[in-house]
Design an enzyme around this catalytic site. Structure first.
Site, PDB file in Angstrom:
ATOM      1  N   ARG A 106       0.837  -1.208   0.000  1.00 24.30           N
ATOM      2  CA  ARG A 106       0.000   0.000   0.000  1.00 24.30           C
ATOM      3  C   ARG A 106       0.876   1.264   0.000  1.00 24.30           C
ATOM      4  O   ARG A 106       0.584   2.230  -0.689  1.00 24.30           O
ATOM      5  CB  ARG A 106      -0.915   0.031   1.230  1.00 24.30           C
ATOM      6  CG  ARG A 106      -1.752  -1.219   1.431  1.00 24.30           C
ATOM      7  CD  ARG A 106      -3.108  -1.151   0.765  1.00 24.30           C
ATOM      8  NE  ARG A 106      -3.935  -2.267   1.180  1.00 24.30           N
ATOM      9  CZ  ARG A 106      -3.964  -3.464   0.577  1.00 24.30           C
ATOM     10  NH1 ARG A 106      -3.229  -3.684  -0.495  1.00 24.30           N
ATOM     11  NH2 ARG A 106      -4.746  -4.426   1.040  1.00 24.30           N
ATOM     12  N   SER A 137     -14.210  -5.575   1.881  1.00 24.19           N
ATOM     13  CA  SER A 137     -14.410  -4.877   0.600  1.00 24.19           C
ATOM     14  C   SER A 137     -13.674  -5.586  -0.526  1.00 24.19           C
ATOM     15  O   SER A 137     -14.122  -5.505  -1.680  1.00 24.19           O
ATOM     16  CB  SER A 137     -14.020  -3.404   0.706  1.00 24.19           C
ATOM     17  OG  SER A 137     -12.671  -3.223   1.055  1.00 24.19           O
ATOM     18  N   GLY A 138     -12.552  -6.216  -0.234  1.00 24.57           N
ATOM     19  CA  GLY A 138     -11.900  -7.111  -1.190  1.00 24.57           C
ATOM     20  C   GLY A 138     -11.366  -6.495  -2.471  1.00 24.57           C
ATOM     21  O   GLY A 138     -11.126  -7.212  -3.438  1.00 24.57           O
ATOM     22  N   GLU A 174     -13.534 -15.159   8.845  1.00 22.63           N
ATOM     23  CA  GLU A 174     -13.475 -14.534   7.508  1.00 22.63           C
ATOM     24  C   GLU A 174     -13.067 -15.513   6.406  1.00 22.63           C
ATOM     25  O   GLU A 174     -11.876 -15.725   6.178  1.00 22.63           O
ATOM     26  CB  GLU A 174     -12.498 -13.346   7.529  1.00 22.63           C
ATOM     27  CG  GLU A 174     -12.380 -12.663   6.166  1.00 22.63           C
ATOM     28  CD  GLU A 174     -11.427 -11.469   6.134  1.00 22.63           C
ATOM     29  OE1 GLU A 174     -10.670 -11.274   7.115  1.00 22.63           O
ATOM     30  OE2 GLU A 174     -11.428 -10.751   5.127  1.00 22.63           O
ATOM     31  N   LYS A 194     -17.402 -12.631   8.487  1.00 24.78           N
ATOM     32  CA  LYS A 194     -16.892 -11.599   7.572  1.00 24.78           C
ATOM     33  C   LYS A 194     -16.716 -12.206   6.193  1.00 24.78           C
ATOM     34  O   LYS A 194     -15.642 -12.724   5.866  1.00 24.78           O
ATOM     35  CB  LYS A 194     -15.565 -11.044   8.120  1.00 24.78           C
ATOM     36  CG  LYS A 194     -14.909 -10.019   7.188  1.00 24.78           C
ATOM     37  CD  LYS A 194     -13.848  -9.217   7.911  1.00 24.78           C
ATOM     38  CE  LYS A 194     -13.090  -8.314   6.953  1.00 24.78           C
ATOM     39  NZ  LYS A 194     -12.256  -7.326   7.623  1.00 24.78           N
TER      40      LYS A 194
HETATM   41  P1  13P Z   1     -10.495  -5.143   2.548  1.00 25.73           P
HETATM   42  O1  13P Z   1     -11.792  -4.476   2.919  1.00 25.73           O
HETATM   43  O2  13P Z   1      -9.453  -4.200   2.019  1.00 25.73           O
HETATM   44  O3  13P Z   1     -10.705  -6.359   1.700  1.00 25.73           O
HETATM   45  O4  13P Z   1      -9.859  -5.636   3.910  1.00 25.73           O
HETATM   46  C1  13P Z   1     -10.659  -6.256   4.820  1.00 25.73           C
HETATM   47  C2  13P Z   1      -9.869  -7.263   5.550  1.00 25.73           C
HETATM   48  O5  13P Z   1      -9.771  -7.206   6.750  1.00 25.73           O
HETATM   49  C3  13P Z   1      -9.257  -8.358   4.786  1.00 25.73           C
HETATM   50  O6  13P Z   1      -8.824  -9.362   5.635  1.00 25.73           O
END
Ligand code: 13P
Length: 369
Positions: free
Chosen positions: A62, A290-291, A206, A248
């Protein structure tokens, strides 16, 4: 006399054992009630979670985009910017930290955990050790980090964390994800969740189906359903308290290079249909990742779900976004002290938009302010 003493000490032992059992049951009950309260608090009042738990390799990626120095101080300053955003607690219920971050302090010496809790936000922690190549299964990943997890969770609990996160990741391609990749990851997710609840941390479970690829929305639907069913089967087998956890998941989306890109309403319908099939009503909340969706799409799609299904769903539909909340702020900040306040405004704006999306009251016009 001797017999009498023996008898006395036997009954004494029995009473002690009985009391120990009662205490254990009481503390387990208290623990469970605390877990339930924390899980509910994380999805209460239309607020959502901010993921700021990028591991070192991820934050490196990032920062590289904007040529921000790769130093611990730069990472610390960036995370300080996020958690000191004025009124962040009006929109954000919890933040997910990384191992380095949970130990860090503001420039004035105040611990990050104190800053977060003083803002009315619940601190959480990412505890998996990353998704690694799965042996014998090219293109597939298995998430590691179970070894020594009980001790690490105990330490995070002492550091002030109230919830945790573990991410499993699945790629869609011709023959994958395979059954074994799904089962192995589901098993690990449930083992992690069970350990979290033992320590008193709410597990965020998740399982992420990646957006990369040319697959259709229908294919994503099928894989998401298959994965969620496997995950909840394992959570059940391993005795995880569903009322004391959060899910998640990914939204049900077409692959990024698919020729057909469905509307927000179509995504909302497919996602809710899939979740209704696979997620038990006992789970208090679903907090989407958000992915890699744009910030605006992540808000618009969550909004569509809440608008179309208001009052008809057993669980809250919320967000646990990383990039979709942070990206605009990072792009403004780029490591510059003079940009902190402007970056914080961008962070507030995205947090506000997503809280509106929880209410089904977000619209694109909000992006023009
Ligand atoms: P993103 O919303 O950027 O996908 O990150 C969420 C997250 O915690 C991924 O493990």
């Amino acid at each position: 006399m001797h017999l009498h003493l023996k008898h006395k000490s036997n009954s004494h032992l029995k009473i002690t054992e009985h009391l120990r059992k009662i205490t254990t049951i009481k503390s387990l009950k208290m623990n469970t009630q605390e877990l339930i309260n924390t899980a509910k608090a994380l999805v209460a009042n239309d607020k959502g979670i901010l993921a700021m738990d990028e591991s070192d390799p991820t934050i490196k990626k990032r920062f590289e985009q904007y040529e921000i120095p790769q130093t611990e101080e730069a990472r610390r300053s960036y995370r300080e910017l996020i958690i000191t955003t004025p009124n962040l607690g009006d929109f954000i219920s919890g933040v997910i930290l990384f191992d380095e971050t949970i130990r860090q302090k503001k420039k004035d010496g105040t611990s990050f955990v104190k800053v977060i809790t003083d803002a009315g936000i619940i601190p959480g922690i990412k505890v998996d050790a990353g998704a690694k190549d799965m042996a014998g299964h090219p293109g597939e990943k298995i998430t590691e980090g179970l070894d020594g997890l009980r001790d690490r969770l105990t330490e995070y609990d002492q550091l002030g964390a109230r919830f945790a996160k573990w991410r499993a990741v699945f790629t869609i391609d011709a023959q994958i994800p395979s059954r074994v990749c799904i089962e192995a990851n589901a098993h690990a997710l449930a083992r992690y969740a069970s350990l979290c609840q033992e320590v008193g941390l709410v597990p965020i479970v998740e399982p992420e189906i990646l957006m990369d690829g040319s697959h259709s929305l229908q294919k994503c639907f099928e894989v998401t359903e298959q994965v969620l069913r496997a995950v909840f089967q394992q959570l059940y087998i391993q005795g995880v308290v569903l009322e004391g956890m959060l899910l998640k998941p990914n939204m049900v989306l077409p692959g990024t290079t698919s020729t057909k890109q469905e509307t927000a309403n179509e995504v909302a319908d497919a996602t809710v249909k899939c979740l209704m099939r696979a997620v038990p009503a006992a789970v208090p909340g679903i907090v989407f990742l958000s992915g890699g969706q744009s910030s605006e799409l992540a808000s618009a799609r969550l909004n569509a779900m809440n608008k179309r299904f208001k009052g008809r769903l057993p669980w809250g539909l919320s967000f646990s976004y990383g990039r979709a909340i942070q990206q605009p702020a990072l792009e403004i900040w780029k490591g510059m002290e003079t940009k902190v306040s402007e970056a914080q405004q961008a962070l507030t704006h995205r947090s506000k938009c997503n809280r509106m999306a929880r209410r089904g009251e977000y619209n694109a016009a909000m992006e023009k302010i």
